[in-house]
Enzyme design. Structure first.
Site, PDB file in Angstrom:
ATOM      1  N   CYS A 109       0.961  -1.346   0.289  1.00 17.61           N
ATOM      2  CA  CYS A 109       0.217   0.283  -0.369  1.00 17.61           C
ATOM      3  C   CYS A 109       1.151   0.982   0.187  1.00 17.61           C
ATOM      4  O   CYS A 109       0.522   2.073  -0.347  1.00 17.61           O
ATOM      5  CB  CYS A 109      -0.877   0.139   1.960  1.00 17.61           C
ATOM      6  SG  CYS A 109      -0.184   0.191   2.555  1.00 17.61           S
ATOM      7  N   CYS A 144      -2.510  -3.482   8.669  1.00 16.26           N
ATOM      8  CA  CYS A 144      -2.211  -2.256   9.068  1.00 16.26           C
ATOM      9  C   CYS A 144      -1.482  -2.136  10.760  1.00 16.26           C
ATOM     10  O   CYS A 144       0.006  -1.242  10.940  1.00 16.26           O
ATOM     11  CB  CYS A 144      -3.031  -1.506   9.009  1.00 16.26           C
ATOM     12  SG  CYS A 144      -4.173  -0.990   7.431  1.00 16.26           S
TER      13      CYS A 144
HETATM   14 FE1  FES Z   1      -1.434   0.347   4.028  1.00 15.20          FE
HETATM   15 FE2  FES Z   1      -3.145   0.117   6.059  1.00 15.20          FE
HETATM   16  S1  FES Z   1      -4.165   0.660   3.947  1.00 15.20           S
HETATM   17  S2  FES Z   1      -1.256   0.376   6.166  1.00 15.20           S
END
Ligand code: FES
Length: 145
Positions: free
Chosen positions: A36, A105
């Site tokens: 991400c 996360c």
């Molecule tokens: Fe990347 Fe939460 S979406 S740490």
């Protein structure tokens, strides 16, 4: 659709604790999630193996910011050995849970803590103990550290 966050997650996201950088830190950990792109930096001040202060800077989602925030509260006053036992599961529990698709996360917070503690050992010229040594090796191989 927005994830179903607990009140505590929303509270820590909207009012994060201990944002910033500890001056002249005794340990600094910085980890990223290559999928991400979110990044967390944690700095700690340590006296006699007790974490006196902890601050974070996180570029990331609401769950990453909330986990960073609560992590800084959880580690303050703990010995290094106690802090090493804080898992992402404990962070999630302290937040009243996270939606399953956001649980990864919380791993960022655990990894940033281990990275900061490893850096603390390095700065003191002390050997980095297992299991964080192999964990950091794994993070390096995954391009997260
Ligand atoms: Fe990347 Fe939460 S979406 S740490």
């Amino acid at each position: 659709m927005a994830p179903d966050y607990s009140d505590k997650v929303i509270e820590h996201f909207t009012n994060p604790r201990n944002v910033g950088v500890v001056e002249n830190p005794d340990g600094l950990g910085k980890v990223g999630n290559p999928i991400c792109g979110d990044v967390m930096e944690l700095t700690i001040a340590v006296t006699d193996d007790v974490i006196q202060d902890a601050k974070f800077r996180t570029f990331g989602c609401a769950a990453a910011i909330a986990t960073s925030s609560i992590l800084t509260e959880m580690v303050k006053g703990k010995t290094i050995d106690e802090a090493l036992k804080i898992s992402n599961g404990a962070v999630v529990q302290a937040l009243g849970g996270l939606p399953s698709k956001k649980r990864h996360c919380s791993v960022l917070a655990e990894e940033a803590l281990q990275s900061a503690i490893a850096n603390f050992y390095e700065r003191r010229g002390r050997a980095i103990p297992e299991p964080i040594r192999s964990r950091l090796k794994h993070l390096e191989q995954a391009g997260k550290h």
